[in-house]
Scaffold this motif. Structure first.
Motif, PDB file in Angstrom:
ATOM      1  N   GLY A 100     -33.457 -55.263 -48.463  1.00 54.20           N
ATOM      2  CA  GLY A 100     -32.429 -55.911 -47.798  1.00 54.20           C
ATOM      3  C   GLY A 100     -31.045 -56.077 -48.543  1.00 54.20           C
ATOM      4  N   GLU A 144     -31.538 -53.544 -60.363  1.00 47.82           N
ATOM      5  CA  GLU A 144     -32.169 -53.255 -61.845  1.00 47.82           C
ATOM      6  C   GLU A 144     -32.854 -51.748 -62.080  1.00 47.82           C
ATOM      7  N   GLU A 145     -33.483 -51.273 -60.840  1.00 47.45           N
ATOM      8  CA  GLU A 145     -34.037 -50.119 -61.038  1.00 47.45           C
ATOM      9  C   GLU A 145     -33.105 -48.891 -60.937  1.00 47.45           C
ATOM     10  N   ARG A 159     -40.410 -49.097 -49.863  1.00 46.44           N
ATOM     11  CA  ARG A 159     -41.480 -49.185 -50.485  1.00 46.44           C
ATOM     12  C   ARG A 159     -42.661 -48.843 -49.814  1.00 46.44           C
ATOM     13  N   LYS A 192     -48.888 -45.488 -49.081  1.00 45.25           N
ATOM     14  CA  LYS A 192     -49.552 -44.627 -47.989  1.00 45.25           C
ATOM     15  C   LYS A 192     -49.015 -43.214 -48.302  1.00 45.25           C
ATOM     16  N   ALA A 245     -28.701 -58.376 -62.999  1.00 41.75           N
ATOM     17  CA  ALA A 245     -27.954 -59.540 -63.039  1.00 41.75           C
ATOM     18  C   ALA A 245     -28.759 -60.665 -63.973  1.00 41.75           C
ATOM     19  N   ARG A 262     -45.565 -51.479 -57.062  1.00 50.33           N
ATOM     20  CA  ARG A 262     -44.357 -52.110 -56.399  1.00 50.33           C
ATOM     21  C   ARG A 262     -43.132 -50.894 -56.429  1.00 50.33           C
ATOM     22  N   ASP A 280     -37.786 -60.693 -49.305  1.00 54.81           N
ATOM     23  CA  ASP A 280     -39.052 -61.458 -50.144  1.00 54.81           C
ATOM     24  C   ASP A 280     -38.776 -62.658 -50.939  1.00 54.81           C
ATOM     25  N   SER A 324     -42.057 -58.451 -45.571  1.00 54.25           N
ATOM     26  CA  SER A 324     -41.741 -57.296 -44.818  1.00 54.25           C
ATOM     27  C   SER A 324     -40.468 -56.714 -44.741  1.00 54.25           C
TER      28      SER A 324
HETATM   29  C1  LIG Z   1     -46.267 -50.761 -52.041  1.00 56.89           C
HETATM   30  C2  LIG Z   1     -45.838 -51.555 -50.779  1.00 56.89           C
HETATM   31  C3  LIG Z   1     -46.071 -51.154 -49.436  1.00 56.89           C
HETATM   32  C4  LIG Z   1     -45.535 -52.126 -48.529  1.00 56.89           C
HETATM   33  N1  LIG Z   1     -45.779 -51.897 -47.161  1.00 56.89           N
HETATM   34  C5  LIG Z   1     -45.237 -52.564 -46.224  1.00 56.89           C
HETATM   35  C6  LIG Z   1     -45.449 -52.121 -44.886  1.00 56.89           C
HETATM   36  O1  LIG Z   1     -46.406 -51.312 -44.556  1.00 56.89           O
HETATM   37  N2  LIG Z   1     -44.827 -53.053 -43.992  1.00 56.89           N
HETATM   38  C7  LIG Z   1     -43.880 -53.876 -44.106  1.00 56.89           C
HETATM   39  O2  LIG Z   1     -43.466 -54.253 -43.268  1.00 56.89           O
HETATM   40  N3  LIG Z   1     -43.708 -54.216 -45.531  1.00 56.89           N
HETATM   41  C8  LIG Z   1     -44.322 -53.481 -46.486  1.00 56.89           C
HETATM   42  N4  LIG Z   1     -44.002 -53.873 -47.872  1.00 56.89           N
HETATM   43  C9  LIG Z   1     -43.155 -54.875 -48.138  1.00 56.89           C
HETATM   44  C10 LIG Z   1     -41.635 -54.508 -47.989  1.00 56.89           C
HETATM   45  O3  LIG Z   1     -41.384 -53.522 -48.689  1.00 56.89           O
HETATM   46  C11 LIG Z   1     -40.967 -55.541 -48.597  1.00 56.89           C
HETATM   47  O4  LIG Z   1     -41.048 -56.888 -47.947  1.00 56.89           O
HETATM   48  C12 LIG Z   1     -39.228 -55.441 -48.717  1.00 56.89           C
HETATM   49  O5  LIG Z   1     -39.279 -54.111 -49.495  1.00 56.89           O
HETATM   50  C13 LIG Z   1     -38.707 -56.660 -49.129  1.00 56.89           C
HETATM   51  O6  LIG Z   1     -37.268 -56.154 -49.270  1.00 56.89           O
HETATM   52  P1  LIG Z   1     -36.500 -56.847 -50.527  1.00 56.89           P
HETATM   53  O7  LIG Z   1     -35.031 -56.513 -50.170  1.00 56.89           O
HETATM   54  O8  LIG Z   1     -36.593 -58.349 -50.376  1.00 56.89           O
HETATM   55  O9  LIG Z   1     -36.981 -56.671 -51.741  1.00 56.89           O
HETATM   56  P2  LIG Z   1     -37.129 -55.173 -52.500  1.00 56.89           P
HETATM   57  O10 LIG Z   1     -36.921 -53.828 -51.341  1.00 56.89           O
HETATM   58  O11 LIG Z   1     -38.323 -55.404 -53.243  1.00 56.89           O
HETATM   59  O12 LIG Z   1     -35.959 -55.055 -53.623  1.00 56.89           O
HETATM   60  C14 LIG Z   1     -35.615 -55.931 -54.390  1.00 56.89           C
HETATM   61  C15 LIG Z   1     -34.952 -55.271 -55.552  1.00 56.89           C
HETATM   62  O13 LIG Z   1     -34.199 -56.248 -56.351  1.00 56.89           O
HETATM   63  C16 LIG Z   1     -34.411 -55.982 -57.714  1.00 56.89           C
HETATM   64  N5  LIG Z   1     -34.114 -57.114 -58.649  1.00 56.89           N
HETATM   65  C17 LIG Z   1     -34.813 -58.087 -58.836  1.00 56.89           C
HETATM   66  N6  LIG Z   1     -34.058 -58.942 -59.770  1.00 56.89           N
HETATM   67  C18 LIG Z   1     -33.041 -58.528 -59.955  1.00 56.89           C
HETATM   68  C19 LIG Z   1     -31.859 -58.730 -60.711  1.00 56.89           C
HETATM   69  N7  LIG Z   1     -31.938 -60.071 -61.510  1.00 56.89           N
HETATM   70  N8  LIG Z   1     -31.107 -58.078 -60.959  1.00 56.89           N
HETATM   71  C20 LIG Z   1     -30.748 -56.841 -60.273  1.00 56.89           C
HETATM   72  N9  LIG Z   1     -31.830 -56.191 -59.444  1.00 56.89           N
HETATM   73  C21 LIG Z   1     -32.887 -57.286 -59.276  1.00 56.89           C
HETATM   74  C22 LIG Z   1     -35.824 -55.421 -57.697  1.00 56.89           C
HETATM   75  O14 LIG Z   1     -36.060 -54.495 -58.831  1.00 56.89           O
HETATM   76  C23 LIG Z   1     -35.853 -54.602 -56.373  1.00 56.89           C
HETATM   77  O15 LIG Z   1     -35.356 -53.206 -56.685  1.00 56.89           O
HETATM   78  C24 LIG Z   1     -44.653 -53.172 -48.975  1.00 56.89           C
HETATM   79  C25 LIG Z   1     -44.446 -53.509 -50.235  1.00 56.89           C
HETATM   80  C26 LIG Z   1     -44.885 -52.611 -51.213  1.00 56.89           C
HETATM   81  C27 LIG Z   1     -44.763 -53.078 -52.451  1.00 56.89           C
END
Ligand SMILES: Cc1cc2nc3c(=O)[nH]c(=O)nc-3n(C[C@H](O)[C@H](O)[C@H](O)COP(=O)(O)OP(=O)(O)OC[C@H]3O[C@@H](n4cnc5c(N)ncnc54)[C@H](O)[C@@H]3O)c2cc1C
Length: 401
Positions: A13, A35-36, A43, A48, A81, A129, A276, A293
């Motif tokens: 996102g 933070e990574e 992901r 897979k 952060a 994760r 998420d 997702s």
């Molecule tokens: C193993 C796995 C398989 C998946 N398979 C599917 C699939 O097949 N189909 C599907 O639709 N979805 C799938 N998902 C779900 C999908 O990957 C997530 O819904 C999506 O990545 C969400 O995006 P996001 O940006 O909200 O969070 P993320 O992509 O998780 O990114 C959030 C980031 O924020 C960072 N963060 C958190 N707090 C802080 C802070 N305070 N300061 C700085 N950084 C911070 C975290 O470390 C992370 O890197 C899967 C997830 C996983 C873990």
């Protein structure tokens, strides 16, 4: 709104929000904080193709750091952060840097829910994760032996299909059926049959007493009825918790996720939340919910970037969709079904093909397909009218393949 944008979380996102803001002409600074300590990556392959070794680390990459630099997106990677001052509109990072913002986007994702069972501290217990989690699990699987999965959700079913190539696999699920909260009985049974065909044992309705170990490493999972299932390793996937702690500490409203309105705006008008970590009012579910997702994270990112660059003021209402690849089975879901929604099988075919409509108040709320990508795409188009459409199903040709 204009000025400087700060995005917390450099995942699916956060990256999409940063890139879309720039594409849509945001002129101020864009800071992407993650933070990574690696460039933004996706992901889904971690459970897979990347886990199986078919996809490389390079395949995971969403954007290179060079291309972000070209777009004048400032990356702060390997730093979290750690504090947010909503009055001074500043974020403090773990390395001491302070970033001022005019608009702030939380895209902090979620974290696997931890087990609280006797033995949870033993080594050989995995959850996936991050890239590192997937690497560690792959190495462990290659040692062979028995893998026990706690939780019968999407992630574990995907990983189990891979693990079954390396040794005996057992999936333990507390509920009476796998995927019970998110899938119809018909689709869940079809997937359970597929996994059984791989030699995987699925045990539903079990109560887990604890994990036992030998010299600090897991050796078995014990059930309440006294059964001990030998385990060379345990993979846990029992849901995820939103990363909303920083928002909560800063006084932003949270309730199992950062609460946002139909414009994905939090209780502070300069702060948004996507993906998420966001709990939003979905017109597809008729309630507030968090969705985990890729579609949800990327569509919400584009929506907020659009809003900040003068886009339409109507609320967020992209059709939710999701996929999960489990061995030879590709499950796709369009729409959102609530647990009470009825299910009707529309089609069964060769190669595991299945199309199931979920029905709420006489309307199709979601369509679950297995190995039927055409039906999935037609369902997405038909559902775009939901929930404003007349109280009837999409015409049958929308869901047949
Ligand atoms: C193993 C796995 C398989 C998946 N398979 C599917 C699939 O097949 N189909 C599907 O639709 N979805 C799938 N998902 C779900 C999908 O990957 C997530 O819904 C999506 O990545 C969400 O995006 P996001 O940006 O909200 O969070 P993320 O992509 O998780 O990114 C959030 C980031 O924020 C960072 N963060 C958190 N707090 C802080 C802070 N305070 N300061 C700085 N950084 C911070 C975290 O470390 C992370 O890197 C899967 C997830 C996983 C873990």
């Amino acid at each position: 709104m204009n000025g400087d944008a700060v995005i917390l979380g450099a995942g699916q996102g956060g990256l999409t929000a940063a890139v879309t803001l720039r594409e849509r002409g945001w002129v101020g600074a864009i800071h992407l904080v993650g933070e990574e300590n690696r460039a933004p990556y996706q992901r889904p392959p971690l459970s897979k193709g990347y886990l199986s070794g078919v996809e490389s680390e390079h395949d995971l990459l969403l954007r290179s750091l060079e291309s972000l630099e070209r777009d004048q997106i400032a990356t702060h990677l390997g730093v979290a952060a750690s504090a947010l001052d909503t009055v001074r509109q500043r974020v403090v990072l773990s390395n001491g840097t302070e970033l001022a913002y005019n608009a702030l986007i939380f895209a902090t994702g979620s974290a696997p829910r931890r087990l609280s069972l006797a033995g949870s501290e033993l080594s050989g217990i995995h959850s996936v994760r991050t890239v590192q989690d997937s690497d560690t699990l792959r190495k462990d699987l290659e040692r062979g032996g028995d893998t026990v999965f706690i939780g019968g959700g999407f992630l574990n079913l995907e990983i189990a299909a891979e693990a079954s190539k390396h040794g005996r696999v057992t999936i333990l699920e507390v509920a009476p059926q796998i995927l019970g909260r998110v899938l119809s009985r018909e689709s869940a049974e079809a997937l359970a049959d597929f996994h059984s065909g791989l030699g995987i044992e699925i045990r539903c309705g079990v109560e887990i007493a604890g994990i036992t170990g030998d010299r600090g490493r897991v050796s078995a999972v014990e059930l309440q009825d006294g059964t001990a299932i030998p385990a060379s390793r345990v993979v846990v996937s029992i849901g995820a918790e939103p990363r909303d702690e920083l928002a909560r500490e800063a006084g932003i409203m949270t309730a199992g996720g950062i609460e946002v309105d139909m414009h994905l705006r939090s209780s502070d008008p300069r702060i948004f939340a996507i993906g998420d970590c966001a709990r939003y009012p979905s017109p597809f579910a008729e309630c507030e919910m968090r969705v985990e997702s890729v579609q949800n994270a990327t569509d919400q990112a584009r929506y907020v970037a659009g809003l900040l660059t003068g886009g339409p003021e109507s609320g967020y209402r992209a059709v939710p969709w999701f996929w999960s690849t489990q061995g030879e089975r590709r499950l796709q879901i369009a729409g959102i079904a609530m647990p009470g929604d009825a299910a009707r099988v529309v089609e069964r075919g060769d190669g595991g093909k299945l199309v199931v409509e979920r029905v709420r108040d006489g309307r199709v709320s979601a369509v679950e397909t297995i190995n039927a990508p055409g039906a999935h795409m037609r369902a997405r188009r038909a559902l775009a009218a939901f929930p404003d459409q007349a109280a009837s199903s999409p015409p049958r040709e929308h869901v047949q393949s």
